[in-house]
Design a protein around this motif. Structure first.
Motif, mmCIF file in Angstrom:
data_model
loop_
_atom_site.group_PDB
_atom_site.id
_atom_site.type_symbol
_atom_site.label_atom_id
_atom_site.label_comp_id
_atom_site.label_asym_id
_atom_site.label_seq_id
_atom_site.Cartn_x
_atom_site.Cartn_y
_atom_site.Cartn_z
ATOM 1 N N HIS A 168 0.812 -1.220 0.000
ATOM 2 C CA HIS A 168 0.000 0.000 0.000
ATOM 3 C C HIS A 168 0.847 1.272 0.000
ATOM 4 C CE1 HIS A 168 -4.063 -1.760 0.570
ATOM 5 N NE2 HIS A 168 -3.365 -2.776 1.102
ATOM 6 N N GLU A 169 2.116 1.157 -0.330
ATOM 7 C CA GLU A 169 2.999 2.326 -0.331
ATOM 8 C C GLU A 169 2.974 3.102 -1.641
ATOM 9 O OE1 GLU A 169 6.866 0.920 0.685
ATOM 10 O OE2 GLU A 169 6.476 0.892 2.844
ATOM 11 N N ASP A 170 2.312 2.570 -2.667
ATOM 12 C CA ASP A 170 2.266 3.222 -3.979
ATOM 13 C C ASP A 170 3.670 3.399 -4.560
ATOM 14 O OD1 ASP A 170 0.892 4.248 -6.152
ATOM 15 O OD2 ASP A 170 1.001 6.319 -5.427
ATOM 16 N N GLU A 171 4.500 2.364 -4.382
ATOM 17 C CA GLU A 171 5.861 2.351 -4.899
ATOM 18 C C GLU A 171 6.086 1.039 -5.650
ATOM 19 O OE1 GLU A 171 8.458 4.412 -4.784
ATOM 20 O OE2 GLU A 171 7.600 6.009 -3.558
ATOM 21 N N PRO A 172 6.996 1.023 -6.637
ATOM 22 C CA PRO A 172 7.345 -0.245 -7.289
ATOM 23 C C PRO A 172 7.815 -1.272 -6.263
ATOM 24 C CG PRO A 172 8.251 1.596 -8.527
ATOM 25 C CD PRO A 172 7.722 2.169 -7.238
ATOM 26 N N VAL A 173 7.458 -2.524 -6.476
ATOM 27 C CA VAL A 173 7.781 -3.585 -5.525
ATOM 28 C C VAL A 173 8.462 -4.760 -6.222
ATOM 29 C CG1 VAL A 173 5.895 -3.006 -3.958
ATOM 30 C CG2 VAL A 173 5.502 -4.651 -5.800
ATOM 31 N N VAL A 174 9.152 -5.553 -5.423
ATOM 32 C CA VAL A 174 9.700 -6.830 -5.877
ATOM 33 C C VAL A 174 8.959 -7.929 -5.125
ATOM 34 C CG1 VAL A 174 11.738 -8.308 -6.011
ATOM 35 C CG2 VAL A 174 11.965 -5.840 -6.313
ATOM 36 N N ILE A 175 8.422 -8.885 -5.861
ATOM 37 C CA ILE A 175 7.644 -9.967 -5.249
ATOM 38 C C ILE A 175 8.244 -11.315 -5.626
ATOM 39 C CG2 ILE A 175 5.394 -11.129 -5.185
ATOM 40 C CD1 ILE A 175 4.108 -8.392 -5.677
ATOM 41 N N GLN A 176 8.478 -12.137 -4.604
ATOM 42 C CA GLN A 176 8.900 -13.517 -4.833
ATOM 43 C C GLN A 176 7.717 -14.425 -4.592
ATOM 44 O OE1 GLN A 176 12.605 -15.089 -3.048
ATOM 45 N NE2 GLN A 176 11.386 -16.819 -2.308
ATOM 46 N N GLY A 177 7.551 -15.401 -5.472
ATOM 47 C CA GLY A 177 6.420 -16.311 -5.313
ATOM 48 C C GLY A 177 6.593 -17.592 -6.107
ATOM 49 N N ILE A 178 5.559 -18.409 -6.077
ATOM 50 C CA ILE A 178 5.544 -19.704 -6.750
ATOM 51 C C ILE A 178 4.564 -19.642 -7.924
ATOM 52 C CG2 ILE A 178 5.072 -22.169 -6.488
ATOM 53 C CD1 ILE A 178 7.448 -21.254 -4.889
ATOM 54 N N VAL A 179 5.012 -20.110 -9.073
ATOM 55 C CA VAL A 179 4.146 -20.153 -10.249
ATOM 56 C C VAL A 179 3.028 -21.169 -10.029
ATOM 57 C CG1 VAL A 179 4.024 -20.738 -12.705
ATOM 58 C CG2 VAL A 179 5.970 -19.448 -11.820
ATOM 59 N N ASP A 180 1.806 -20.756 -10.334
ATOM 60 C CA ASP A 180 0.640 -21.643 -10.234
ATOM 61 C C ASP A 180 -0.038 -21.674 -11.600
ATOM 62 O OD1 ASP A 180 -1.402 -23.248 -9.265
ATOM 63 O OD2 ASP A 180 -2.587 -21.563 -8.541
ATOM 64 N N ILE A 181 0.127 -22.789 -12.285
ATOM 65 C CA ILE A 181 -0.456 -22.936 -13.621
ATOM 66 C C ILE A 181 -1.795 -23.649 -13.489
ATOM 67 C CG2 ILE A 181 -0.156 -23.869 -15.940
ATOM 68 C CD1 ILE A 181 2.850 -23.693 -15.518
ATOM 69 N N GLY A 182 -2.868 -22.896 -13.553
ATOM 70 C CA GLY A 182 -4.206 -23.463 -13.426
ATOM 71 C C GLY A 182 -4.819 -23.749 -14.780
ATOM 72 N N ASP A 183 -6.073 -24.169 -14.769
ATOM 73 C CA ASP A 183 -6.774 -24.487 -16.008
ATOM 74 C C ASP A 183 -7.062 -23.235 -16.837
ATOM 75 O OD1 ASP A 183 -6.803 -27.153 -15.318
ATOM 76 O OD2 ASP A 183 -8.737 -27.008 -14.289
ATOM 77 N N GLU A 184 -7.306 -22.108 -16.154
ATOM 78 C CA GLU A 184 -7.721 -20.898 -16.857
ATOM 79 C C GLU A 184 -6.552 -19.961 -17.170
ATOM 80 O OE1 GLU A 184 -10.796 -19.010 -14.672
ATOM 81 O OE2 GLU A 184 -12.153 -20.728 -14.751
ATOM 82 N N SER A 185 -5.675 -19.743 -16.204
ATOM 83 C CA SER A 185 -4.588 -18.799 -16.429
ATOM 84 C C SER A 185 -3.449 -19.036 -15.445
ATOM 85 C CB SER A 185 -5.095 -17.363 -16.270
ATOM 86 O OG SER A 185 -5.568 -17.150 -14.954
ATOM 87 N N LEU A 186 -2.305 -18.466 -15.775
ATOM 88 C CA LEU A 186 -1.141 -18.554 -14.891
ATOM 89 C C LEU A 186 -1.188 -17.431 -13.866
ATOM 90 C CD1 LEU A 186 2.538 -19.143 -15.927
ATOM 91 C CD2 LEU A 186 1.947 -17.132 -14.563
ATOM 92 N N LYS A 187 -0.837 -17.774 -12.646
ATOM 93 C CA LYS A 187 -0.750 -16.751 -11.604
ATOM 94 C C LYS A 187 0.415 -17.092 -10.680
ATOM 95 C CE LYS A 187 -4.482 -19.078 -9.034
ATOM 96 N NZ LYS A 187 -4.879 -19.984 -10.136
ATOM 97 N N ILE A 188 0.721 -16.154 -9.785
ATOM 98 C CA ILE A 188 1.798 -16.345 -8.828
ATOM 99 C C ILE A 188 1.234 -16.324 -7.419
ATOM 100 C CG2 ILE A 188 3.913 -15.331 -7.872
ATOM 101 C CD1 ILE A 188 4.454 -14.147 -10.636
ATOM 102 N N ILE A 189 1.656 -17.281 -6.598
ATOM 103 C CA ILE A 189 1.300 -17.295 -5.175
ATOM 104 C C ILE A 189 2.444 -16.613 -4.424
ATOM 105 C CG2 ILE A 189 0.624 -18.694 -3.202
ATOM 106 C CD1 ILE A 189 -1.268 -18.872 -5.633
ATOM 107 N N ALA A 190 2.172 -15.451 -3.862
ATOM 108 C CA ALA A 190 3.220 -14.636 -3.258
ATOM 109 C C ALA A 190 3.783 -15.262 -1.990
ATOM 110 C CB ALA A 190 2.677 -13.246 -2.955
#
Length: 217
Positions: A105-127
């Protein structure tokens, strides 16, 4: 007309996004563009080459954050992270969202580490973790991590990487992450193979293992 100072680039971009929903005069990541690869191993354009459950580190600006209540009445959120190539959906489960609430919520660019989750509909990341990009670039690195795809590794690759590592002896710990399908094995390179951290090491190791395979953390 009153004589008022011009907005700085950060303020201008913020007002553009608030008023129009998109940026016109630039992008908040542009001022970090030449250093992004030092703290990331992926971007939105190459996530579709990653395997399910693979660890990725990506930087961007949060263009959307939607909170949801879980069955346990906790609060999680779905984040849309926008980088210079596109955007990706990232899920913060309740515990992770609570831990990194202020960063998101800082309104600044961020770096996020997570795990790739390839589902049936789309790819997402679990932070798993989040930090302000400016802070990630300021903090001294402590480790070098080489992400190795087990399906593409060969004796020649290991030998080439070993020769490169020997050229950049230093004081930082090094690790090999052997990624094989849904499993990941982490190997400590040992005290005798501590590394220096610099752009040349990253460039050479990435040329052997693939773009984004070398991560400083």
């Amino acid at each position: 007309m009153p004589d008022v100072p011009e907005w700085d680039q950060k303020e201008l971009l913020s007002f553009e996004k608030e008023a129009l929903g998109f940026y016109i005069s630039g992008h908040p990541l542009l001022r970090f563009a030449d250093r992004l690869k030092l703290v990331t191993n992926s971007d939105s354009s190459n996530l579709n080459t990653k395997k399910d459950k693979e660890t990725v580190i990506i930087a961007g600006v949060i263009s959307s954050l939607v909170e949801k209540q879980t069955r346990r009445k906790d609060v999680m959120c779905n984040v849309t992270l926008e980088d210079l190539q596109g955007s990706v959906n990232i899920i913060f489960w309740a515990d992770t969202y609570k831990k990194y609430y202020s960063v998101l919520h800082e309104d600044e660019p961020v770096v996020i580490q997570g795990i790739v989750d390839i589902g049936d509909e789309s790819l997402k990341i679990i932070a798993q973790e989040a930090v302000a990009l400016s802070k990630a670039l300021e903090n001294p690195y402590k480790q070098v991590r080489f992400m190795v795809n087990a399906d593409k590794i060969s004796n020649e690759t290991i030998m080439s990487l070993n020769e490169t590592i020997k050229k950049y002896h230093g004081k930082y710990d090094g690790y090999l992450h052997i990624i094989n399908g849904k499993s990941e094995t982490v190997i400590y390179l040992g005290d005798e193979m501590r590394l220096d951290i610099n752009d040349k090491l990253k460039k050479e190791a990435d040329s052997i293992l693939g773009e984004g395979a070398t991560v400083y953390s």
